[in-house]
Design a protein around this motif. Structure first.
Motif, short mmCIF file in Angstrom:
data_model
loop_
_atom_site.label_atom_id
_atom_site.label_comp_id
_atom_site.label_asym_id
_atom_site.label_seq_id
_atom_site.Cartn_x
_atom_site.Cartn_y
_atom_site.Cartn_z
N VAL A 256 70.52 5.24 -11.62
CA VAL A 256 69.61 5.07 -12.40
C VAL A 256 68.29 3.84 -11.87
O VAL A 256 67.31 3.65 -12.56
N ILE A 257 68.67 3.43 -10.78
CA ILE A 257 67.92 2.24 -9.97
C ILE A 257 67.52 2.75 -8.65
O ILE A 257 68.47 3.54 -7.98
N TRP A 258 66.39 2.97 -8.42
CA TRP A 258 65.81 3.30 -7.22
C TRP A 258 66.21 2.19 -6.03
O TRP A 258 65.17 1.17 -6.13
N GLU A 259 66.77 2.38 -5.07
CA GLU A 259 67.11 1.15 -4.25
C GLU A 259 67.05 1.84 -2.68
O GLU A 259 66.98 3.03 -2.25
N PRO A 260 66.89 0.87 -1.57
CA PRO A 260 66.89 1.47 -0.27
C PRO A 260 68.00 2.18 0.36
O PRO A 260 68.05 3.05 1.12
N SER A 261 69.28 1.88 -0.52
CA SER A 261 70.35 2.71 0.06
C SER A 261 70.55 4.20 -0.17
O SER A 261 71.03 4.86 0.35
N GLN A 262 69.48 4.43 -1.21
CA GLN A 262 69.61 6.12 -1.51
C GLN A 262 68.44 6.59 -0.66
O GLN A 262 68.77 7.84 -0.30
N MET A 263 67.23 5.93 -0.41
CA MET A 263 66.47 6.66 0.74
C MET A 263 65.34 5.52 0.93
O MET A 263 64.88 4.95 0.00
N SER A 264 64.97 5.71 2.32
CA SER A 264 63.88 4.87 2.52
C SER A 264 62.41 5.31 1.81
O SER A 264 62.15 6.53 1.69
N TYR A 265 61.59 4.64 1.85
CA TYR A 265 60.36 4.98 1.25
C TYR A 265 59.51 6.01 2.24
O TYR A 265 58.88 6.76 1.86
N SER A 266 59.63 5.44 3.37
CA SER A 266 59.04 6.57 4.47
C SER A 266 59.56 7.95 4.28
O SER A 266 58.79 8.94 4.33
N GLU A 267 60.96 7.98 3.99
CA GLU A 267 61.54 9.43 3.99
C GLU A 267 61.05 10.11 2.62
O GLU A 267 60.72 11.26 2.71
N TYR A 268 61.05 9.11 1.31
CA TYR A 268 60.63 9.81 0.33
C TYR A 268 59.06 10.26 0.23
O TYR A 268 58.78 11.21 -0.19
N TRP A 270 57.31 11.42 2.95
CA TRP A 270 57.48 12.70 3.72
C TRP A 270 57.75 13.59 2.75
O TRP A 270 57.35 14.78 2.98
N LEU A 271 58.78 13.44 2.25
CA LEU A 271 59.31 14.55 1.30
C LEU A 271 58.29 15.01 0.06
O LEU A 271 57.94 15.93 -0.33
N PHE A 272 57.88 13.68 -0.59
CA PHE A 272 56.53 13.80 -1.52
C PHE A 272 55.35 14.67 -1.00
O PHE A 272 54.89 15.63 -1.61
N GLN A 273 54.98 14.26 0.02
CA GLN A 273 53.81 15.05 0.81
C GLN A 273 54.12 16.61 1.12
O GLN A 273 53.27 17.34 1.13
N THR A 274 55.57 16.73 1.71
CA THR A 274 55.80 18.27 1.92
C THR A 274 55.70 18.91 0.45
O THR A 274 55.15 20.15 0.56
N GLY A 275 56.25 18.46 -0.77
CA GLY A 275 55.59 19.01 -1.80
C GLY A 275 54.51 19.47 -2.24
O GLY A 275 54.17 20.39 -2.48
N ILE A 276 53.73 18.42 -2.03
CA ILE A 276 52.14 18.28 -2.35
C ILE A 276 51.53 19.64 -1.39
O ILE A 276 50.72 20.27 -1.65
N ARG A 277 51.88 19.83 0.02
CA ARG A 277 51.54 20.42 0.70
C ARG A 277 51.80 21.82 0.51
O ARG A 277 51.14 22.91 0.43
N GLN A 278 53.17 22.08 0.14
CA GLN A 278 53.67 23.59 -0.38
C GLN A 278 53.20 23.78 -1.74
O GLN A 278 52.64 24.91 -1.91
N LEU A 279 53.42 23.13 -2.84
CA LEU A 279 53.36 23.36 -4.02
C LEU A 279 51.86 23.47 -4.80
O LEU A 279 51.40 24.40 -5.45
N LEU A 280 51.15 22.29 -4.22
CA LEU A 280 49.54 22.23 -4.76
C LEU A 280 48.76 22.88 -3.75
O LEU A 280 47.68 23.26 -4.11
N MET A 281 49.13 22.77 -2.46
CA MET A 281 47.95 23.30 -1.46
C MET A 281 48.45 24.60 -0.91
O MET A 281 47.53 25.43 -0.17
N LYS A 282 49.64 25.00 -1.32
CA LYS A 282 50.34 26.45 -0.80
C LYS A 282 50.06 26.93 0.45
O LYS A 282 49.82 27.80 1.03
N GLN A 283 50.68 25.63 1.34
CA GLN A 283 50.58 25.94 2.73
C GLN A 283 52.11 26.29 3.00
O GLN A 283 52.94 25.50 2.72
N LYS A 284 52.29 27.19 3.69
CA LYS A 284 53.59 28.05 3.78
C LYS A 284 54.25 27.62 5.14
O LYS A 284 55.38 27.98 5.47
N ASP A 285 53.46 27.29 6.23
CA ASP A 285 53.83 27.17 7.57
C ASP A 285 54.76 26.04 7.75
O ASP A 285 55.04 24.95 6.72
#
Length: 333
Positions: A256-268, A270-285
């Motif tokens: 319930v608390i977002w902390e560095p031990s869970q995931m660095s923001y840089s990782e997050y 990249w994950l976030f942008q991957t979702g935007i790229r695939q789900l909103l921009m429909k890029q499948k490569d």
């Protein structure tokens, strides 16, 4: 009271109470209503205050995002080149980007509800509601400088289907202090380019893409303003107390608390942008990851992303035609 009169009254209240938006003002009024409304003796009330709710970080679909509003729209605006130079960035370099994964907020709401129900059953109700901050400004701070650096790294390696020409991906130095005038001038330059580009896209029968660009720009203009250049650090002590009350063997399943031990923001990010790229921009490569080559499209950490129907990628011929025509118009202009 008429709609016009109530609107004027609300504007006066916003100025007097120093609220930057009707959104924040409405939330404040709702909290007051919850706090001041008597339900029955012993009932415990809880309020969860999320910051900028963003893509899912964990299972079942890391990176899942479903719309242009909020932080997703801001990231798309960056990818499309809406920032016309560093002067167009409305936030200072030390601004705290308080992004919080959607699943963390959901877990906080469920855990806070369970705690309230348990306390109500014991008859230990309080008059006022318990406030839980579902945010990361204290537990996992992330500055604008770091955020734009992560965005630049991702989109430089994984270009979007479309981008305003003659526009680079901006980063800010440690002493960036924008002005309202510089932000407005940069926005005007972006508007001119955007209108030309959307017109060309509609001429090539790509109205859906033009609409998506305009929606992204609308979200961008709402958020990228000097009025919001204020960082808030919110205590998560109540959230930590909530986490401490969860049985030890279940804590890992309820972060319930977002902390560095869970995931660095840089990782997050990249994950976030991957979702935007695939789900909103429909890029499948496949997505290029820094220092590790290709990552399978739609996957991150072994979990699959879900597709949604938001953004249709144009074919290469139509996109090339639009880019050529736009470049010619820019040179003539």
């Amino acid at each position: 009271m008429s709609v016009h009169s109530s609107g004027r009254y609300a504007s006066v209240l916003l100025q007097e109470l120093k609220f930057t938006s009707t959104y924040a003002f409405g939330k404040n009024l709702t909290e007051q209503l919850v706090n001041d409304t008597f339900i029955r003796p012993g009932v415990v009330k809880a309020i969860v205050r999320p910051s900028l709710i963003s893509a899912i970080a964990g299972a079942p679909h890391p990176g899942w995002v479903s719309g242009y509003a909020g932080s997703a729209g801001y990231c798309m605006a960056y990818a499309f080149g809406f920032f016309q130079g560093v002067s167009g960035v409305a936030y200072s370099s030390d601004y705290i980007c308080d992004l919080i994964p959607c699943d963390t907020v959901a877990m906080m709401i469920i855990a806070a509800t369970a705690e309230a129900v348990q306390r109500s059953s014991r008859g230990s109700g309080a008059v006022k509601a318990t406030i839980y901050h579902a945010c990361a400004s204290e537990s996992h701070p992330y500055t604008l400088t770091q955020g734009l650096s992560d965005l630049q790294s991702f989109w430089a390696l994984n270009p979007p289907p479309l981008k305003l020409p003659a526009t680079g991906y901006v980063q800010v130095g440690p002493h960036h202090k924008p002005t309202a005038r510089s932000v407005q001038k940069a926005r005007q330059r972006a508007v001119i380019k955007l209108h030309l580009l959307c017109g060309l896209l509609r001429c090539t029968d790509r109205s859906k893409i033009a609409t998506a660009l305009e929606k992204s720009f609308e979200a961008f203009t709402v958020q990228n303003t000097k009025a919001y250049d204020h960082s808030f650090v919110c205590s998560v002590d109540n959230g930590r107390a909530l986490l401490a009350a969860i049985p030890e063997e279940e804590k890992a399943a309820w972060p319930v608390i977002w902390e560095p031990s869970q995931m660095s923001y840089s990782e997050y990010m990249w994950l976030f942008q991957t979702g935007i790229r695939q789900l909103l921009m429909k890029q499948k490569d496949d997505v290029l990851m820094p220092g590790s080559g290709l990552a399978p499209c739609g996957s991150y950490g072994g979990a699959r992303l879900l597709p949604t129907k938001y953004f249709a990628v144009p074919d290469a011929l139509a996109l090339a035609s639009a880019a050529v025509l736009f470049s010619v118009l820019c040179m003539l202009w």
